[in-house]
Design a protein around this motif. Structure first.
Motif, mmCIF file in Angstrom:
data_model
loop_
_atom_site.group_PDB
_atom_site.id
_atom_site.type_symbol
_atom_site.label_atom_id
_atom_site.label_comp_id
_atom_site.label_asym_id
_atom_site.label_seq_id
_atom_site.Cartn_x
_atom_site.Cartn_y
_atom_site.Cartn_z
ATOM 1 N N SER A 1 0.839 -1.215 0.000
ATOM 2 C CA SER A 1 0.000 0.000 0.000
ATOM 3 C C SER A 1 0.866 1.255 0.000
ATOM 4 N N GLN B 1 -7.474 0.558 -0.186
ATOM 5 C CA GLN B 1 -7.698 -0.681 0.563
ATOM 6 C C GLN B 1 -8.882 -0.528 1.510
ATOM 7 N N ASP C 1 -6.185 -1.430 -4.586
ATOM 8 C CA ASP C 1 -5.518 -2.034 -3.422
ATOM 9 C C ASP C 1 -6.438 -3.088 -2.810
ATOM 10 N N GLU C 2 -6.142 -4.334 -3.087
ATOM 11 C CA GLU C 2 -6.920 -5.480 -2.597
ATOM 12 C C GLU C 2 -8.422 -5.320 -2.854
#
Ligand code: ATP
Ligand code: MG
Length: 269
Positions: free
Chosen positions: A53, A97, A175-176
């Motif tokens: 991240s 995220q 992000d994810e």
């Protein structure tokens, strides 16, 4: 099942060189190098806390590194005048995220916000365009009027994706995005990413822990380990890297299952 189509031209559009990030005495990255090629889906993996991240935030300009350079489309991000830099930053679509939708705004208002703030559109035009982005992200039109609290996890991800697409980005940073989704929802989201990449000519920087995602949609994979990019390349190269984390990750039980599923899908194709 959607397969990676290796759309990349090999042209580097993000070039990270000698990037060092430190928080107090904790060095997260030390002289890290990475290239992202135009049109590819690059999967970024690594253990928790390896700095995936922070790397994403460094590239999009939210984290100022201690040392190193980030070139985007050949332009040096860190040394350019602020006005030019914010112009460039508008070409990034980012899905963080931790979701980050405004809970007091409807989905349409969330997606319209960057259009009003950064593209200078009036409210009606922005909301009209937001409706198109909401559809592009695979949400039903009714979702636009809903507040984030009333959406499922998968719908929230799609709403955040719609917002990331608002300003017609050239590069999508995710992000994810499939963390917390059930496998079917995650698979559908993966397919959507590839469809959008192909339709809109996007380049995708994708942080993930999801092996299925790596095997189904990533053209290349970069592994973060020990403050650097340990290896970046096609999956077969990455999988065979002599490193204990890589071996456990790709050749442990979950990695074997994802790899078999991928091979079977290719055979069927
Ligand atoms: N703003 C910050 N201040 C201090 N430390 C930070 C900050 N942001 C990140 N870190 C630290 O940097 C390291 C890398 O964090 P990062 O969030 O990039 O990890 P990650 O690889 O994304 O992990 P995960 O897979 O759990 O999301 C961690 O040790 C984290 O605690
Ligand atoms: Mg992270």
């Amino acid at each position: 099942m959607v397969m990676p189509q290796a759309q990349s031209t090999g042209e580097t559009i993000v070039q990270v060189r000698n990037l060092t990030n430190r928080f107090g005495s904790h060095t997260v990255h030390e002289r890290l190098n990475l290239d992202v090629y135009r049109g590819e889906v690059l999967g970024v993996v690594g253990g928790s806390g390896t700095g995936k991240s922070v790397l994403l935030r460094s590239i999009v300009g939210l984290q100022t590194p201690v040392e190193g350079s980030v070139h985007i489309f050949g332009q040096d991000m860190l040394s350019m005048p602020p006005a030019q830099r914010s112009q460039l930053e508008r070409r990034f679509g980012v899905l963080f995220q931790r979701g980050a939708l405004f809970s007091s705004l409807t989905v349409t208002e969330n997606v319209a916000m960057p259009l009003i703030e950064h593209a200078g559109l009036g409210r009606a035009d922005a909301e009209h365009l937001a409706g198109m982005k909401i559809a592009l992200a695979g949400l039903p039109a009714e979702a636009g009027a809903q507040y984030p609290a009333s959406l499922s996890g998968g719908m929230i991800k799609r709403a955040a994706l719609a917002r990331a697409l608002a300003l017609d980005p050239a590069i999508l940073f995710l992000d994810e995005p499939t963390a917390g989704l059930d496998p079917i929802g995650a698979g559908a989201f993966d397919e959507l990413i590839v469809t959008l990449r192909d339709a809109l000519g996007l380049t995708v920087f994708l942080v993930t822990h999801d092996l299925d995602t790596l095997y189904t949609i990533c053209d290349r994979v970069a592994v973060l380990s020990n403050r650097q990019v340990l290896v970046a390349g096609p999956l077969d190269v990455v999988e065979s890297t002599d490193d204990s984390w890589v071996q456990d990750y790709f050749h442990g039980p979950r990695g074997r299952a994802a790899s078999h599923a991928r091979r079977r899908a290719l055979e069927i194709k």
